[in-house]
Design an enzyme around this catalytic site. Structure first.
Site, short mmCIF file in Angstrom:
data_model
loop_
_atom_site.label_atom_id
_atom_site.label_comp_id
_atom_site.label_asym_id
_atom_site.label_seq_id
_atom_site.Cartn_x
_atom_site.Cartn_y
_atom_site.Cartn_z
N PHE A 27 34.54 -10.79 10.39
CA PHE A 27 34.31 -9.70 11.32
C PHE A 27 32.89 -9.63 11.88
O PHE A 27 32.67 -9.08 12.95
CB PHE A 27 34.65 -8.36 10.65
CG PHE A 27 36.09 -8.26 10.22
CD1 PHE A 27 37.08 -8.00 11.13
CD2 PHE A 27 36.43 -8.46 8.89
CE1 PHE A 27 38.41 -7.92 10.74
CE2 PHE A 27 37.76 -8.38 8.49
CZ PHE A 27 38.76 -8.11 9.42
N SER A 182 26.22 -3.51 30.35
CA SER A 182 26.96 -2.73 29.35
C SER A 182 28.44 -3.07 29.44
O SER A 182 28.98 -3.27 30.53
CB SER A 182 26.76 -1.23 29.58
OG SER A 182 27.63 -0.47 28.76
N HIS A 187 33.12 1.07 31.76
CA HIS A 187 32.43 0.15 32.66
C HIS A 187 33.37 -0.95 33.16
O HIS A 187 34.56 -0.94 32.87
CB HIS A 187 31.19 -0.40 31.97
CG HIS A 187 30.14 0.66 31.75
ND1 HIS A 187 28.88 0.39 31.29
CD2 HIS A 187 30.17 2.01 31.93
CE1 HIS A 187 28.18 1.51 31.21
NE2 HIS A 187 28.95 2.51 31.57
N HIS A 214 17.40 -8.61 13.00
CA HIS A 214 16.41 -8.33 11.96
C HIS A 214 15.01 -8.88 12.23
O HIS A 214 14.10 -8.67 11.44
CB HIS A 214 16.87 -8.86 10.59
CG HIS A 214 18.20 -8.36 10.16
ND1 HIS A 214 18.43 -7.05 9.79
CD2 HIS A 214 19.40 -9.00 10.05
CE1 HIS A 214 19.71 -6.90 9.46
NE2 HIS A 214 20.33 -8.05 9.62
N ARG A 218 16.76 -16.99 11.23
CA ARG A 218 18.12 -17.50 11.19
C ARG A 218 18.78 -17.35 12.57
O ARG A 218 18.67 -16.32 13.22
CB ARG A 218 18.95 -16.75 10.15
CG ARG A 218 20.26 -17.45 9.82
CD ARG A 218 21.12 -16.62 8.90
NE ARG A 218 20.41 -16.23 7.67
CZ ARG A 218 21.00 -15.51 6.70
NH1 ARG A 218 22.24 -15.10 6.85
NH2 ARG A 218 20.31 -15.19 5.63
N ASN A 246 18.70 -4.44 13.87
CA ASN A 246 20.04 -4.97 13.68
C ASN A 246 20.93 -4.33 14.73
O ASN A 246 21.43 -3.22 14.54
CB ASN A 246 20.57 -4.69 12.28
CG ASN A 246 21.98 -5.24 12.09
OD1 ASN A 246 22.52 -5.92 12.97
ND2 ASN A 246 22.59 -4.95 10.97
N GLU A 327 38.63 15.36 37.49
CA GLU A 327 37.46 15.20 36.63
C GLU A 327 36.25 14.77 37.46
O GLU A 327 36.38 14.01 38.42
CB GLU A 327 37.74 14.19 35.53
CG GLU A 327 38.81 14.66 34.55
CD GLU A 327 39.06 13.67 33.41
OE1 GLU A 327 38.55 12.53 33.48
OE2 GLU A 327 39.76 14.05 32.46
#
Length: 386
Positions: A27, A182, A187, A214, A218, A246, A327
């Site tokens: 995941f 985004s 969007h 971080h 890596r 992160n 709306e």
């Protein structure tokens, strides 16, 4: 009848992509995110794409990369020009890194920079211009690029609400040194949550990858310009070189993005068809200013502003929209100078009159990636009575 602000762009393809990730039992950021980044960069004709967990995070790491590059980095106290109207997280990273914001007014028809005011706002202290193609409508990038070249300024293009727009045959979100997008629900494509940064600069690409993850080594390319690898692999696996974050996306976001990219041209095309119909109904309406298209807008939505010379009040119109179940909401984030948070900013104001008018007398209704001519007719009939 209900006329909604936004609707889903998903079908079974996205749900099957999620199922494949679940079945894989992997995941965290991996091969699907990498494949989506590659697909996204290729579509927009840029060398590098870096995905983050939101467009706001994309803005954050894009700005951070400009502070840590080796040549001509930004520094706290530098002046950056911004439009008076945009979303909050266009501005927040600039404040958080200690920049001084210089606010410039918009053109009331395009809702983007008033170019003459932008030209006059540049000072000897200006280091960067932030462009925002408001709600799909491209900025005048040819003029802005000329200003950047003339004054040796960085161009930062926040394209988070304008994916698929074009100016002079070039996509918005491709003209800056860094360009942000985004992929939030409402969007042009949606990966649940997500954002991306595009660049052609190898150093910035590696900085983005480190800042996302971080601030460690890596995931860097073998020829990364950021550091020299040491022989101690035990330490090297957890070696931190930058004050990063992160803000990684997950594999589901990448897998969904791959499916969404296949649909993007059609989704934008449907929005443009709806816009043609909306404009045909409202272009000669003397009560409202509607957004004037520059280049090829990807039409996030449809903006309307009660003309400032009229006695008609916005609240009368909005009450009618509420009664009709249509709306609506403020244009992007409105004039940022009117928000309480401005008290925490170091800023100056070059000009703001039109932004205040848009804030106080404007709103938008939704556009969708499918045929909404019936909804647009309903809006037109609802507003006929004024």
């Amino acid at each position: 009848m209900k006329y909604e602000l936004a609707s889903s762009t998903w079908d079974n393809a996205e749900r099957e992509a999620i199922a494949r990730v679940v079945e894989s039992d992997m995941f965290t950021m991996g091969k699907n995110v990498a494949a989506f980044e590659e697909s996204f960069a290729a579509f927009f004709g840029k060398k590098y794409a870096v995905m983050a967990n939101s467009g706001s995070s994309a803005n954050l790491i894009a700005l951070a990369s400009l502070f840590f590059r080796k040549e001509n980095p930004l520094k706290a106290g530098d002046e950056v020009i911004v439009p008076c109207i945009s979303w909050a997280t266009t501005f927040h990273p600039l404040q958080q890194y200690g920049l001084k914001l210089r606010f410039v007014d918009i053109d009331l028809e395009t809702l983007n920079y008033d170019i003459e005011k932008l030209k006059n706002a540049i000072t000897p202290n200006t280091k960067m211009i932030v462009t925002v193609s408001i709600l799909g409508n491209p900025c005048d990038f040819d003029a802005i690029e000329q200003l950047c070249d003339k004054h040796n300024l960085i161009l930062f293009d926040d394209n988070c609400e304008s994916m698929g727009g074009k100016m002079g045959g070039k996509f918005t979100g491709t003209r800056g040194l860094v360009n942000t997008f985004s992929t939030f629900f409402s969007h042009h494509i949606s990966t649940m949550e997500g954002g991306l940064v595009l660049t052609d600069d190898k150093e910035i690409y590696n900085l983005l990858r480190a800042m996302r993850n971080h601030g460690w080594t890596r995931g860097q390319e073998s020829d990364s310009p950021l550091f020299e690898k040491k022989e101690d692999d035990f330490f090297e696996a957890y070696r931190f070189i930058l004050p990063g974050y992160n803000v990684r996306p997950g594999e589901m976001h990448g897998a969904i993005g791959l499916e969404q990219m296949k649909k993007l041209p059609k989704l934008v095309d449907e929005r443009r068809k709806n816009a043609d119909y909306f404009v045909s109904l409202f272009k000669d309406d003397k009560r409202f200013i509607i957004q004037k298209e520059i280049g090829e807008s990807s039409w996030f939505c449809f903006t309307m502003i009660v003309r400032p010379e009229l006695a008609l009040e916005r609240k009368e119109v909005l009450e009618k929209l509420r009664e009709a179940n249509i709306e609506h909401r403020i244009i992007t984030g409105g004039c940022f100078l009117k928000h309480d948070v401005i008290q925490y900013y170091d800023y100056s104001v070059h000009s703001r009159e039109n932004a205040d008018i848009a804030h106080d007398r404007g709103w938008f209704v939704g556009n969708h990636p499918h045929d909404i001519r019936k909804e647009i007719d309903y809006l037109y009939e609802t507003l006929k009575s004024f």
